[in-house]
Design an enzyme around this catalytic site. Structure first.
Site, PDB file in Angstrom:
ATOM      1  N   SER A   2      -0.725   0.732  11.831  1.00 21.71           N
ATOM      2  CA  SER A   2      -1.629   1.710  12.450  1.00 21.71           C
ATOM      3  C   SER A   2      -1.417   3.030  11.728  1.00 21.71           C
ATOM      4  CB  SER A   2      -1.289   1.894  13.928  1.00 21.71           C
ATOM      5  OG  SER A   2      -1.185   0.667  14.609  1.00 21.71           O
ATOM      6  N   GLU A   3      -1.883   3.128  10.484  1.00 21.64           N
ATOM      7  CA  GLU A   3      -1.570   4.307   9.677  1.00 21.64           C
ATOM      8  C   GLU A   3      -2.099   5.588  10.291  1.00 21.64           C
ATOM      9  OE1 GLU A   3      -2.489   1.417   8.335  1.00 21.64           O
ATOM     10  OE2 GLU A   3      -0.964   0.905   6.846  1.00 21.64           O
ATOM     11  N   HIS A  18      -4.426  -2.094  -4.529  1.00 19.57           N
ATOM     12  CA  HIS A  18      -2.974  -1.904  -4.443  1.00 19.57           C
ATOM     13  C   HIS A  18      -2.382  -1.308  -5.716  1.00 19.57           C
ATOM     14  CE1 HIS A  18      -3.488  -4.693  -1.088  1.00 19.57           C
ATOM     15  NE2 HIS A  18      -2.245  -4.489  -0.722  1.00 19.57           N
ATOM     16  N   GLU A  33       5.904   0.803   8.179  1.00 14.74           N
ATOM     17  CA  GLU A  33       5.864  -0.635   8.407  1.00 14.74           C
ATOM     18  C   GLU A  33       7.066  -1.312   7.738  1.00 14.74           C
ATOM     19  OE1 GLU A  33       2.092  -1.003   6.623  1.00 14.74           O
ATOM     20  OE2 GLU A  33       1.164   0.117   8.256  1.00 14.74           O
TER      21      GLU A  33
HETATM   22  C1  LIG Z   1      -3.766  -0.650   5.779  1.00 17.92           C
HETATM   23  C2  LIG Z   1      -2.670  -1.502   5.282  1.00 17.92           C
HETATM   24  N1  LIG Z   1      -1.419  -1.260   5.686  1.00 17.92           N
HETATM   25  C3  LIG Z   1      -0.400  -2.008   5.244  1.00 17.92           C
HETATM   26  C4  LIG Z   1      -0.618  -3.037   4.375  1.00 17.92           C
HETATM   27  C5  LIG Z   1       0.528  -3.861   3.842  1.00 17.92           C
HETATM   28  N2  LIG Z   1       0.488  -5.188   4.441  1.00 17.92           N
HETATM   29  C6  LIG Z   1      -0.103  -6.220   3.817  1.00 17.92           C
HETATM   30  S1  LIG Z   1      -0.131  -7.574   4.746  1.00 17.92           S
HETATM   31  C7  LIG Z   1       0.673  -6.821   6.002  1.00 17.92           C
HETATM   32  C8  LIG Z   1       0.970  -7.572   7.249  1.00 17.92           C
HETATM   33  C9  LIG Z   1      -0.281  -8.040   7.878  1.00 17.92           C
HETATM   34  O1  LIG Z   1       0.012  -8.710   9.042  1.00 17.92           O
HETATM   35  P1  LIG Z   1      -1.116  -9.489   9.817  1.00 17.92           P
HETATM   36  O2  LIG Z   1      -2.305  -8.611  10.002  1.00 17.92           O
HETATM   37  O3  LIG Z   1      -0.506 -10.049  11.029  1.00 17.92           O
HETATM   38  O4  LIG Z   1      -1.552 -10.634   8.810  1.00 17.92           O
HETATM   39  P2  LIG Z   1      -0.659 -11.806   8.192  1.00 17.92           P
HETATM   40  O5  LIG Z   1       0.028 -11.244   6.988  1.00 17.92           O
HETATM   41  O6  LIG Z   1       0.283 -12.271   9.221  1.00 17.92           O
HETATM   42  O7  LIG Z   1      -1.648 -12.831   7.781  1.00 17.92           O
HETATM   43  C10 LIG Z   1       0.951  -5.506   5.678  1.00 17.92           C
HETATM   44  C11 LIG Z   1       1.664  -4.547   6.540  1.00 17.92           C
HETATM   45  C12 LIG Z   1      -1.941  -3.260   3.958  1.00 17.92           C
HETATM   46  N3  LIG Z   1      -2.232  -4.230   3.081  1.00 17.92           N
HETATM   47  N4  LIG Z   1      -2.944  -2.492   4.423  1.00 17.92           N
END
Ligand SMILES: Cc1ncc(C[n+]2csc(CCOP(=O)(O)OP(=O)(O)O)c2C)c(N)n1
Lengths: 344, 327
Positions: free
Chosen positions: A77-78, A147, A35
């Site tokens: 999508s891990e 985290h 990501e």
């Molecule tokens: C399973 C997982 N993968 C990656 C992350 C790291 N991460 C935190 S927020 C985020 C983006 C999330 O995007 P979205 O679902 O569109 O929500 P938004 O931040 O836009 O509110 C990521 C990749 C995580 N917290 N959990």
């Protein structure tokens, strides 16, 4: 091996970043997925490229040099992209996959423990999975329970997986190179407190390996062995300074690999110092620290002047509050105290 | 029963305005706290206030909401106490979670807030389970899970939508499509670019709505909540919205999007549009609205005072709450 003249001061992130650049340069089979490993995906035509370079900036610059075919931003999508890493690795690529935080392993655990770990064995050694997964671990910045975990002990439980935990920029670069050249699946655990660190022996520009499965003696000493892993190696080194000020000579063994485990180096050190303090930030139960303790108790019992001591967090999740989080992490003072107790 | 904005009473409309205003002021303060180094890991919801507000306008305390890493707006819309929220952000013992959870994990079950969650997509199956619980226990309460466009690509959403559909669970899947997952644009990551369309594969309604319009949110959510309460099953709502700030404290959004795009969405600001609506319909005067803003601002200031005066958790708290009971 390493020439002194080439020694440079890079941060941990810069060292790992350089390793990945050199690996991609030297081996077209290496691809990177995760990501925001580049960021602003698909917007090159609007002038946006490499917006993030990874959440830690560890993959910065890769897309500009190697292009989006080999440096792939993924959807969140891990299970999908870690599993894709397994398939790609089984069929000719050497993927480096970023699992942003170790705590997210649950989303893709099936791919890691049922596929990556077992394919070589189940298929009678006929298929190998040269996949490298890098992930961020550790407490220290108020990221709370999901985290901040370390979790390498969990993966060490599975035969078939190799697990390494660099402790400084030098070991980071060398272990990245070893991991991506290894024919087995390797997990690299990057502790967030080390990312800006410049300490250690300095980082040669040329490619070099730090062997997987080998610990290193980070500081020689005679009175007590302190074992560290990743960030706790730095904690041990600081504690060793304090102990030296009180007249004790502590040997610091930097474990570096959780699996395979370098039993010999640990035992050799303990046979010399006759005392051991095992410092580990992972959860204490069924952990790497308890493994080291068992090793020493079982195989060096007759040499010991005192029972092995573990300095770990208590059996609890990682708290958020600044008032609690420092109590979770093994501290310099805690290590000194534990060492003082076995030295008496 | 179909809700329409004509069902929106003046009281409810004013509640929605005050809720959005409170979220905005709270988030601005949270930003200041983060800048001052008093809180880390902030994901700001500024710009997205209308989404949970329009949904929660239909919810009772015994309905449940589940959130994400970006959930302050969900909590406030669901009625979680501002003092306890601010205390949680500052890691104090009086916080919603006793300082153990922080910004990404605020929960208050008495208000039906079953928790923010830092793992993307992780709360979606839990919401289905909450709906299952209501159904099995014969309660007519509903469950709502908010998630981002990024989370729409987790398998957990797909598995949960299927479960909810085959079991006709009273759950709303509310996607806040703010166009980005960190720096990744939705048009790159979401095949077909529509999240709402994914409902079709699971035989449930999938609705796209202007998430910057509290009125539109109110209307669409009203229908979905009624459907869930009456036992007719789940709905997927894709609310098109925008986060005004970066993903978290330290990133520069202009490294992946344009200032013009930001302006486009800011020109459709949910609070400004609600103000205009209230004034046009004669529901409130500018003075009334200024008074509401002042009240929201003061509530946030009071929350900071409360948090500041609160103690930190005692060291023993490190190991409590791991189990309900442990020998
Ligand atoms: C399973 C997982 N993968 C990656 C992350 C790291 N991460 C935190 S927020 C985020 C983006 C999330 O995007 P979205 O679902 O569109 O929500 P938004 O931040 O836009 O509110 C990521 C990749 C995580 N917290 N959990």
């Amino acid at each position: 091996m390493v020439t002194e003249s080439a020694v440079r001061r890079l941060t941990y992130i810069q060292a790992a970043n350089e390793a990945v650049h050199q690996l991609m340069e030297s081996d077209p089979r290496v691809i990177v997925m995760g990501e925001d490993v580049a960021g602003a995906a698909g917007r090159e035509d609007q002038g946006f490229i490499d917006a993030w370079g990874g959440p830690l900036r560890l993959t910065k610059g890769l897309i500009q040099r190697f292009g989006p075919e080999r440096v792939r931003d993924t959807p969140i999508s891990e299970a999908g992209f870690v599993g894709a890493g397994v398939g790609a690795a089984a069929t000719g690529l050497r993927p480096l996959v970023d699992l942003m935080y170790a705590g997210f392993y649950g989303v893709c655990a099936d791919q890691i423990t049922n596929n990556a770990a077992k394919i070589h064995y189940m298929f009678g050694g006929k298929v190998s999975v040269p996949l490298t997964i890098m992930t961020n671990i550790g407490a220290g910045v108020n990221s709370a329970a999901q985290h901040s975990e370390s979790l390498y002990s969990l993966f060490a439980h599975f035969p078939g997986l190799k697990c390494v935990v660099p402790s400084d920029p030098f070991t980071a670069k060398g272990l990245y190179i070893s991991a991506l050249r290894d024919d087995d699946p390797v997990l690299i655990f990057n502790h967030k407190m080390l990312m800006g660190l410049r300490a250690g022996p300095g980082v040669p520009e040329e490619m070099y390996e730090v062997p997987i499965g080998r610990a290193s003696v980070a500081r020689e000493g005679a009175d007590v062995t302190l074992t560290g892993i990743g960030y706790t190696t730095q904690v041990c080194l600081q504690a060793a300074d304090d102990l030296a000020a009180s007249g004790y000579s502590a040997e610091v063994v930097d474990l570096l690999s959780v699996s395979p485990m370098d039993e010999e180096t640990i035992l050799e050190s303990v046979k010399k110092t006759r005392k051991i303090v095992i410092v580990d930030e992972d959860y204490p139960r069924c952990s790497f620290a308890s493994d080291v303790s068992a090793l020493v108790a079982e195989q060096a019992f007759d040499y010991l002047d005192a029972p092995p001591v573990r300095v770990t967090p208590p059996h609890t999740s990682v708290p958020y509050s600044t008032a609690l989080e420092p109590l979770f992490m093994p501290s310099r003072e805690g290590v000194v105290e534990a060492a003082a107790a076995v030295l008496e | 029963m179909v809700t329409s904005t004509s069902d929106l009473t003046t009281d409810k409309a004013l509640w929605m305005f005050e809720t959005m205003m409170t979220i905005r002021r709270f988030e601005e303060q949270a930003r200041r706290e983060a800048d001052a180094g008093r809180l880390r890991g902030l994901h700001s919801s500024i710009g997205q206030e209308a989404v949970p507000t329009g949904v929660c306008a239909h919810l009772r305390d015994d309905d449940y909401v589940l959130g994400t890493h970006r959930s302050h707006h969900h909590c406030i819309a669901k009625g979680v106490d501002l003092n306890e929220m601010m205390a949680e952000l500052l890691g104090k013992a009086t916080g919603t979670n006793k300082g153990k959870g922080g910004t990404m994990h605020i929960a208050d079950v008495n208000k039906g807030m079953l928790g923010a969650n830092g793992v993307v997509g992780s709360n979606i199956p839990v919401a289905a389970g909450v709906a299952l619980s209501a159904k099995v226990q014969g309660r007519d309460s509903v469950s709502v899970v908010f998630f981002g466009d990024g989370a729409a690509n987790q398998g957990s959403l797909h598995e949960s939508m299927n479960l909810a559909a085959i079991w006709k669970l009273p759950v709303l899947f509310v996607c806040e499509n703010n166009r980005y997952a960190e720096s990744t644009p939705v048009e790159y990551a979401v095949a077909g670019t529509s999240v709402a369309n994914r409902a079709e594969g699971y035989a449930m309604p999938g609705v796209t709505v202007d998430g910057q319009s509290a009125l539109d949110m109110f209307e669409v959510a009203g229908e979905a909540v009624a459907r869930a309460r009456e036992g007719r099953g789940p709905t997927l709502i894709e609310a098109q919205t925008y986060r005004y700030m970066g993903h978290f404290g330290a990133d520069d959004p202009l490294s992946y999007r344009t200032a013009e795009e930001e302006q486009y969405y800011k020109d459709r600001d949910c609070i400004e549009r609600m103000k205009a609506h209230l004034i046009e319909t004669g529901a409130a005067s500018q003075e009334d609205l200024d008074g509401i803003d002042a009240r929201a601002t003061e509530a946030v200031a009071a929350a900071v005072r409360f948090a500041d005066e609160s103690p930190y958790p005692q060291p023993e708290e490190l190991t409590t709450d791991v189990y309900v009971s442990y020998p």
